[in-house]
Every structure is written in structure tokens, then in C-alpha cells.
Design a protein around this motif. Structure first.
Motif, PDB file in Angstrom:
ATOM      1  N   THR A  51       0.953  -1.296   0.157  1.00  0.00           N
ATOM      2  CA  THR A  51       0.179   0.339   0.020  1.00  0.00           C
ATOM      3  C   THR A  51       0.606   1.143  -0.011  1.00  0.00           C
ATOM      4  O   THR A  51       0.537   2.282  -0.907  1.00  0.00           O
ATOM      5  N   VAL A 100      -7.830  -1.445   2.962  1.00  0.00           N
ATOM      6  CA  VAL A 100      -6.882  -0.399   2.590  1.00  0.00           C
ATOM      7  C   VAL A 100      -6.194  -0.132   1.397  1.00  0.00           C
ATOM      8  O   VAL A 100      -6.175   0.666   0.728  1.00  0.00           O
ATOM      9  N   THR A 104      -6.868   2.400  -1.380  1.00  0.00           N
ATOM     10  CA  THR A 104      -5.741   3.086  -1.835  1.00  0.00           C
ATOM     11  C   THR A 104      -5.417   3.119  -3.212  1.00  0.00           C
ATOM     12  O   THR A 104      -5.114   4.035  -3.896  1.00  0.00           O
TER      13      THR A 104
END
Length: 580
Positions: A51, A100, A104
């Protein structure tokens, strides 16, 4: 700590329209999670690490990210032995970490494709453990391919099939009462029992698995062993022809975590194709038609990409008919040597064959199973698929010479119509990591060949990001699950960022020019260039590749991309140029 991107760095996902769906033109970047980025410093890459590094992929200019398996797994086969298809292995993070990552990526304009492994599960999967505990003939046993053995006491395997990893493809179990029991099929490792895809229960479970991840927002799936799953009725004996095992005689089948040995279509001495009873069966297409409908329930042109080692290309095209998959890897292109005539032949065949069913060709030069093309394309010694090179290998090229050729090959590939796949680290020019300490090697090939072949560790070494610290920014500390060569300080992303002529800059420029000139939808027109060169036009762009020893004069036009330095209006050997 690398900052997670903010809204100021966001971009929107490119819209799709009929005939120009995103996957027809996408450049997709393969992330091998354990080797991409480590957030917690344990030496193993993870989802939070990925990420935090996603902005680098946006800046590179790719359209999507493909994640190799991150599911719960005992890791007997690099995660291709899945123990839970609906969860994340703790070594990589949590489902919340995945969410996440996905959010993202989408905020950065990147789509996300994940692996699905449907031919087999891990023997640790609760489904298989329940099968072991149940009686012969039970619904639990019917999930997998359990069979009674041959012979008076059932001591012989049900047939003569061999595992891709060597030895019998059958393992006998001990029944719960302690007596010798049935046998189960595993085309790969004995810890990877094959599902029985004739069982409607199995099909329904995988529909639910696809929907689980689609509901979370993934944009598609790369399907492992996409030529597998269905076996010929009766499971007849089969002995591969003596000349099986190379693309010259047929395709090579693999699970991407595994060793590549077995042909999907091999050839008799007379050249007649023969299809093994465990790969390439027609019934597999019903599965993908069904999955196509599952994906059609969701907005956004979700995609299936098949790892189908199938020859000839005319048969491979069956996997990407309009009601099946959207893409399949073009391994014939990957395995074509650096030769003008051979490359023109495979390019022409690929465009014609995939175009005949309305699909794009998907070009690829490297992945986590093959010697990196920044070494492979200049090798002169043997390099058996999946085995890699070894301590006694000859013909290891000079790194600078090999990188020059690899850059030329990439510039050629990215000019071709269709979609393309990049493997992490190739944009840095990473060569195969050959000189790893023997005690650090982990690929099963190293052990199965008694140290004769290195296997795939050399293309799986964690990639360098910045600095001169032991892990080169792979993680916050010095740990790295495979050691990185000392020479990799010269390949870090930070040392190449913004540097004219660096490999990273060349990739960025190529991807930007590819998009600007719409080359993914271009119509390739060849010009007569001889045996030592390729020359073609795509729209307003002219592409020239020099395979020969002597420099070639460049055609008229402005150079918009060159894979290496030009010499006074001349194109040196092993160099590609784009002109408008």
C-alpha cells in the motif's frame, strides 16, 4: 516511513467503453507480495508495505496491479497451496489491510487483480481435513479426487499419472480407523489435493469465493492452472511422449508456485498433438463461461486472465472467446528467443489468433517463475523452464550487454497492440540474482535437483528501493527473506528516479508514449527490414529494432523513445527506437 497517499495524489480510474474496455489496453504490474515491500521489518513483504509503495506504481504509469497469492497458507508452494480462500495469511497482514490497499489503489487510478487457485487447495484446508475424517463415498470425500487403489489390497495407485513435481500423482491415506485407505490425486505437491470439478458443490464454493472478493471491490482474477480442473472421464493411464517438455514440442504446464515440467499439449515424433487426460479438457470452458456470468453481475468490466500453458495458439484462443476469459498470458511470446524472424512470427500469429475471437494479445517478458529477461534474453547456455540456471551453467551474459537487450525487448513489447504485463523490478533493470549463498536458497528446485539448478529464487529476491542499507529500503530494517546482492545498490529506484537514460526513466517514458499514441489499439503494419531488424508502424509511430551487429540508419522522424543511446542518427545493435 513512506507516507500513504492522500487525496492530493489521487486520480480517477480510466473509464471503459464497449470495444475499449480497460483490460484491452492495460499495462498490468505483477506484485509478488513477499518480495515487494516490507512494512513491519520482519523481512517478509506484506500488504501494508504494498500500500505504501503504490504511488510509485502510479508514477511508473501502469494501469493495474496483479497480486500473487496472499491467502492463508502453510506456504509449501509459495502460497499456491491455499488453506483459506477468504482470508489473508498473517505473514502478509489482515483483511482490513487488504481493504486499505484496494481503496488506496483505486484512489490512485490503479485497478487490482488477485490470484485465484482453483485446481487444488492446501491439504490443510478444512474441506480436505473433513474429507480425511469422512468415510469413502461421503459428500466430503467427493470434494476431491479420492479413488480406491488397484490390486488385491488396493496397494497400487489408481493410475500411472505422475506429479508435476516428480513421483506419483497419487498419495494413499490412512483411514480414521487406522487401516490403509483410498488414494487422492495431486497433480502438484502431495500437500495440494486436486478438487473434483465435476462436483456441483465445488463449483458453487468457487462462485462464492469470486463474489467474496468482487464484493470487496477487486477488478478481476488471474486464474492459476487455467488449463486444469477437468480430468478425462475414467482417469485413464497416460505416459507423456519422450519429447515432451518444451515449447518446441508443445506447451508447458505449471502452477506458478511450482516447477514447470509437464506438457499441456505435447507431440508425438510425427508431430501429432496429444492432450494429457488431466489438462486442456474441453469441460474447463463451461467453468469459465459460468465465471464470466458471475463477473457480469458487477459493474466496471471485471476481468479473468488465465495462466493457460496451451499450444498451439489457435487452441489457447479458446480460453478468451467472448463468453469466457478476457485475457490469457502469451507464454509463447515470453519464450521466443531474441531473434527478429522468430519474434515477427509469434507476433503475427498472436495478433491474428487472439483477434479472431475478439480478444487482445497479452504480452509478457518476465514473471516470478522464469529467469528475469534482463538476464535470460542474453543467455547462451541452457535454461529449462522452471529450473532456471545453476552452478555449472555456461553462457551467463555480461550484465550491461544483457540489460541493453532487455530494454530493447521491453520497448518492442510496449509498442505492440493489446495488453502487457510487467514483473516487479524489471523497471529497475534487475538481472537474475545468481550469486545467492547456497544456505539461503529456498526454491524446492534447488533441493530436488541436488543443487544442480537454482530454480526461481533469483527472480524472487526482494526489490531495492533506496539507499545503501542492507535491505535497500525493502523494509525499515536489514532483514530480507532472500539476501539482496551487493550490486543492487546501483539498481535502486531512488538512484534512477529522474535520471535521463536510466531504465526506470525509459519505462516511464515508454508507458507515457504508449498511452499518448494509443499504441494498444494500433494496427501494426510491417515494413521490410530483413533478418537482423524489425520495423513496423502503428498509427503515426514507427518502431525499429536492431538485432544485428552493425548500426542501422534511422528512418525520418522525431525520436520519442529510444531504449539506449543513439549514435549520430544510427540505431545501434540491441536497441529499439520509436519515431513520429
Amino acid at each position: 516511513m513512506i507516507p500513504i497517499p492522500t487525496s492530493e495524489t489521487s486520480r480517477t480510474l480510466a473509464p471503459s467503453t464497449p470495444g475499449r474496455e480497460w483490460w484491452r489496453s492495460a499495462v498490468i504490474y505483477q506484485v509478488y507480495p513477499r518480495s515487494f515491500a516490507d512494512a513491519d521489518g520482519d523481512g517478509m513483504g506484506d500488504l501494508p508495505g504494498i500500500t505504501r509503495r503504490l504511488p510509485a506504481l502510479r508514477d511508473l504509469g501502469v494501469d493495474a496491479v496483479w497480486l500473487s497469492p496472499f491467502y492463508t497458507s502453510p506456504q509449501n508452494d509459495a502460497g499456491y497451496d491455499v488453506a483459506d480462500y477468504r482470508d489473508v495469511d498473517p505473514s502478509f497482514g489482515t483483511l482490513a489491510d487488504f481493504d486499505v490497499l484496494l481503496e488506496t489503489a483505486h484512489s490512485l487510478g490503479l485497478r487490482v487483480i488477485i490470484d485465484v487457485v482453483p485446481n487444488h487447495s492446501s491439504s490443510d484446508h478444512v474441506w480436505f481435513q473433513e474429507a480425511l475424517a469422512a468415510a469413502p463415498g461421503s459428500p466430503e470425500r467427493a470434494r476431491y479426487l479420492f479413488r480406491d487403489g488397484k490390486g488385491a489390497n488396493g496397494d497400487e495407485a489408481p493410475n500411472n499419472w505422475e506429479s508435476i513435481f516428480g513421483g506419483s500423482a497419487w498419495t494413499r491415506i490412512t483411514e480414521p480407523d487406522g487401516t490403509p485407505g483410498q488414494w487422492y490425486l495431486h497433480l502438484f505437491d502431495k500437500s495440494q489435493p486436486d478438487f473434483d470439478w465435476e462436483n456441483p458443490w465445488v463449483r458453487e464454493q468457487f462462485r462464492d469465493i469470486l463474489r467474496f472478493w468482487l464484493d470487496r471491490g477487486v477488478d478481476g482474477f488471474r486464474v492459476d492452472v487455467a488449463h486444469g480442473m477437468i480430468k478425462e472421464a475414467g482417469l485413464p493411464d497416460y505416459t507423456p511422449p519422450a519429447n515432451a517438455g518444451s515449447m518446441g514440442g508443445g506447451a508447458i504446464a505449471t502452477t506458478t508456485g511450482g516447477i514447470v515440467l509437464e506438457p499441456e499439449i505435447s507431440a508425438h515424433a510425427e508431430g501429432e498433438p496429444v492432450t494429457p487426460p488431466y489438462f486442456g479438457q474441453d469441460g474447463v470452458h463451461d467453468i469459465y463461461r459460468d465465471w464470466h456470468q458471475v463477473l457480469a453481475e458487477y459493474e466496471g468490466d471485471r476481468v479473468l486472465c488465465g495462466e493457460a500453458w496451451v499450444e498451439p495458439l489457435e487452441k489457447l484462443a479458446h480460453w478468451v472467446r467472448p463468453d469466457e476469459m478476457q485475457q490469457t498470458f502469451n507464454f509463447g511470446y515470453l519464450e521466443t528467443p531474441w531473434d527478429a524472424v522468430a519474434l515477427r512470427t509469434v507476433i503475427d500469429r498472436s495478433i491474428a489468433v487472439f483477434g479472431s475471437v475478439g480478444a487482445p494479445s497479452t504480452w509478457v517478458l518476465s514473471n516470478h517463475d522464469v529467469v528475469r529477461h534482463a538476464t535470460r534474453l542474453a543467455l547462451t547456455g541452457d535454461n529449462p523452464q522452471g529450473h532456471g540456471i545453476g552452478p555449472k551453467s555456461t553462457g551467463i551474459p555480461d550484465p550491461a550487454f544483457a540489460l541493453r537487450r532487455a530494454r530493447a525487448a521491453t520497448a518492442l513489447m510496449l509498442a505492440l497492440p493489446g495488453s502487457a504485463y510487467l514483473y516487479q523490478g524489471e523497471e529497475l533493470g534487475l538481472p537474475e540474482a545468481i550469486d545467492l549463498p547456497d544456505e539461503a536458497r529456498q526454491d524446492p528446485t534447488w533441493f530436488r535437483t541436488n543443487g544442480e539448478r537454482y530454480g526461481r529464487d533469483g527472480c524472487r529476491v526482494p526489490i531495492p528501493w533506496e539507499g545503501a542499507d542492507p535491505s535497500y529500503g525493502f523494509g525499515p530494517g536489514p532483514k530480507s527473506w532472500l539476501p539482496q546482492p551487493a550490486t543492487w545498490a546501483d539498481y535502486t529506484r531512488s538512484s534512477q528516479e529522474g535520471v535521463p537514460g536510466s531504465t526506470l526513466t525509459m519505462y516511464q517514458e515508454a508507458l507515457a508514449a504508449r498511452r499518448e499514441h494509443d499504441l494498444a489499439f494500433g494496427e501494426l503494419q510491417w515494413a521490410n527490414a530483413g533478418e537482423d531488424a524489425l520495423r513496423f508502424t502503428s498509427g503515426k509511430v514507427t518502431v525499429v529494432v536492431n538485432f544485428g551487429e552493425a548500426p542501422l540508419p534511422l528512418p525520418a522522424g522525431t525520436v520519442v523513445l529510444a531504449s539506449g543511446p543513439l549514435e549520430g542518427g544510427m540505431l545501434p545493435r540491441d536497441t529499439t527506437a520509436w519515431l513520429v
